[in-house]
Design a protein around this motif. Structure first.
Motif, short mmCIF file in Angstrom:
data_model
loop_
_atom_site.label_atom_id
_atom_site.label_comp_id
_atom_site.label_asym_id
_atom_site.label_seq_id
_atom_site.Cartn_x
_atom_site.Cartn_y
_atom_site.Cartn_z
N ASP A 209 0.83 -1.20 0.00
CA ASP A 209 0.00 0.00 0.00
C ASP A 209 0.87 1.26 0.00
OD1 ASP A 209 -2.45 1.35 0.08
OD2 ASP A 209 -2.39 1.51 2.26
N ASP A 210 1.85 1.31 0.91
CA ASP A 210 2.71 2.50 1.01
C ASP A 210 3.57 2.67 -0.24
OD1 ASP A 210 1.70 3.18 3.45
OD2 ASP A 210 3.44 2.58 4.63
N SER A 211 4.04 1.57 -0.81
CA SER A 211 4.90 1.71 -1.99
C SER A 211 4.08 2.16 -3.20
CB SER A 211 5.67 0.43 -2.28
OG SER A 211 4.78 -0.64 -2.48
N LEU A 212 2.82 1.74 -3.30
CA LEU A 212 1.95 2.25 -4.37
C LEU A 212 1.68 3.73 -4.16
CD1 LEU A 212 -0.79 -0.51 -4.84
CD2 LEU A 212 0.74 0.35 -6.62
N ARG A 213 1.35 4.08 -2.92
CA ARG A 213 1.05 5.47 -2.58
C ARG A 213 2.26 6.37 -2.86
NH1 ARG A 213 -2.85 6.75 0.71
NH2 ARG A 213 -2.86 4.69 1.66
N GLY A 215 4.39 5.93 -5.09
CA GLY A 215 4.79 5.88 -6.50
C GLY A 215 6.08 5.09 -6.70
N ILE A 216 6.38 4.23 -5.77
CA ILE A 216 7.65 3.49 -5.86
C ILE A 216 7.47 2.18 -6.62
CG2 ILE A 216 9.35 2.29 -4.41
CD1 ILE A 216 9.47 4.74 -2.74
N VAL A 217 6.31 1.55 -6.49
CA VAL A 217 6.00 0.41 -7.38
C VAL A 217 4.74 0.76 -8.17
CG1 VAL A 217 6.99 -1.26 -5.76
CG2 VAL A 217 4.53 -0.95 -5.84
N ARG A 301 7.80 -11.27 -0.90
CA ARG A 301 8.87 -10.67 -0.08
C ARG A 301 10.05 -10.25 -0.95
NH1 ARG A 301 7.68 -14.62 4.03
NH2 ARG A 301 9.54 -15.83 3.65
N ARG A 302 10.40 -11.12 -1.91
CA ARG A 302 11.51 -10.79 -2.83
C ARG A 302 11.17 -9.54 -3.63
NH1 ARG A 302 12.38 -16.57 -4.62
NH2 ARG A 302 13.87 -17.34 -3.08
N PHE A 303 9.92 -9.50 -4.08
CA PHE A 303 9.45 -8.35 -4.87
C PHE A 303 9.61 -7.06 -4.06
CE2 PHE A 303 6.08 -5.34 -5.83
CZ PHE A 303 6.16 -5.21 -7.21
N GLN A 306 13.26 -6.10 -3.67
CA GLN A 306 13.91 -5.55 -4.88
C GLN A 306 13.32 -4.21 -5.30
OE1 GLN A 306 13.31 -8.77 -7.56
NE2 GLN A 306 14.94 -10.00 -6.65
N LYS A 307 11.99 -4.08 -5.17
CA LYS A 307 11.35 -2.89 -5.73
C LYS A 307 11.15 -1.77 -4.72
CE LYS A 307 10.32 -4.80 -9.78
NZ LYS A 307 11.00 -4.40 -10.98
N PHE A 308 11.14 -2.12 -3.44
CA PHE A 308 10.75 -1.12 -2.44
C PHE A 308 11.90 -0.79 -1.50
CE2 PHE A 308 7.70 -0.24 1.34
CZ PHE A 308 7.74 1.12 1.09
N TYR A 309 12.33 -1.78 -0.71
CA TYR A 309 13.30 -1.47 0.34
C TYR A 309 14.63 -0.99 -0.23
CZ TYR A 309 9.92 -4.49 2.71
OH TYR A 309 8.78 -5.07 3.16
#
Ligand code: MG
Length: 377
Positions: A209-213, A215-217, A301-303, A306-309
């Motif tokens: 949710d936070d990564s969509l908000r 704009g990171i994923v 978790r991998r996603f 790689q895409k967020f953290y």
């Protein structure tokens, strides 16, 4: 006060016996404390423990601690406190469904992240690196226990909150499985196991949710995940995007909880526990995902990793936090006189300087750390 309008503790304890499964932790059985206290007339041992955690200073500081996004970055992102509340909600609901002790699950969940440093996991890593030359490392779960057992002050003559055994044991169980899947001394109670998996379910879903908000994923990227596609299938497509995203995440949580409950029930049937101790001594954990869900979960978790953290914007924030922690640590090692009085007193009483500095830094909120480092300049 005995009155027909009042529920006394003994009645609540009797209701636990009538309603809970035999393998639940009962408050009058697992609620003993290191320093015995007179019982409360209305609240069970676990209800009292919950109240002690909520009234602790460490609990209030969770609000100012970063989860992944810097805590003061935007009003809608999770911080350590809202994460804790989401974990608590999931743990409490699943405990109720499985007829085990809701109050115990709630209390463990409320306390599970008390030991977290400022600046999220990046902060934890920085503190651990600073401690390494002294032969020490930092683990937030151990720090959560240290807070409730040593650092919080509630009594004149004993340290910590004097929480009951089952709560403290439940905190011990809270391990970082991603870093070391074998890091388990024993199974915790079923209540503690539920908190552990609720933690995973909560952070995976709120991080999406936070990564969509943020704009990171993107939705396209998420569409590559099997779990996400499953949740999308359960969600009406005509909804406006904001509502639709919440609905998909809600469906994702339902899928995970559904799998968790089914697998837990299958394992309970296999073990046929008659007492909480049977769960703790079982050769396998009870509250886990099915193998199939575990695989899908791993992909998620991998996603996120790689895409967020590891995204640049998050890394930049994290590096600032790490530098702050390392600068404070280095300065205090040379100048322990800059510590607040209560921490200096711990050193005077014989505690190692590095450990006291660790306790002080781990307790900081993000903002406090940023202000404190400025005051040292
Ligand atoms: Mg957590």
């Amino acid at each position: 006060m005995q009155n027909r309008f009042i529920a006394l503790r003994q009645e609540i304890e009797a209701a636990e016996k009538a309603r809970y499964a035999p393998f639940a932790c009962f408050a009058d059985d697992c609620g003993h404390r290191e320093y015995p206290e007179a019982e409360d007339p209305y609240r069970t041992a676990f209800q009292r423990d919950r109240d002690r955690v909520i009234h602790s200073r460490a609990y209030r500081r969770l609000r100012g601690k970063t989860q992944v996004f810097v805590a003061h970055h935007g009003d809608h992102y999770r911080n350590r406190l809202t994460h804790t509340m989401e974990v608590t909600q999931l743990a409490r609901d699943t405990a109720r469904t499985l007829r085990i002790n809701e109050d115990l699950a709630e209390t463990i969940a409320l306390a599970h992240d008390l030991g977290h440093t400022p600046f999220g996991h990046a902060g934890e890593r920085a503190l651990s690196e600073a401690l390494r030359p002294f032969g020490l490392k930092f683990e937030h779960n151990l720090q959560s226990r240290r807070i409730v057992e040593v650092l919080e002050t509630k009594f004149a003559h004993i340290k910590g909150l004097n929480l009951s055994w089952a709560v403290r044991d439940g905190l011990k169980k809270h391990r970082n499985l991603e870093e070391d899947p074998t890091d388990r001394e024993h199974n915790g109670s079923l209540e503690a196991q539920l908190v552990d998996i609720s933690d995973h379910i909560a952070y995976q879903n709120h991080d999406i949710d936070d990564s969509l908000r943020g704009g990171i994923v993107t939705l396209d990227e998420l569409g590559k995940l099997e779990l996400w596609r499953e949740a999308v299938k359960n969600t009406p497509s005509f909804l406006p995007e904001k509502v639709w995203i919440s609905a998909v995440i809600s469906s994702l949580i339902k899928i995970m909880i559904g799998d968790l409950l089914a697998e837990t029930v299958a394992r309970l049937e296999k073990l046929n526990p008659q007492h909480a101790e049977d769960i703790r001594k079982a050769p396998f954990e009870i509250a886990v995902f099915s193998e199939e869900m575990e695989q899908k979960n791993l992909a998620l978790r991998r996603f996120l990793y790689q895409k967020f953290y590891t995204k640049e914007a998050i890394i930049t924030q994290s590096e600032r936090g790490q530098q702050t922690i390392k600068a404070i640590f280095a300065r205090l090692i040379d100048h322990p006189e800059a510590l607040p009085k209560s921490f200096r007193e711990m050193i005077a009483a014989g505690e190692r300087k590095e450990i006291v500095i660790k306790d002080f830094i781990a307790g900081m909120t993000d903002n406090f750390a940023l202000e404190f480092v400025k005051s040292l300049a």
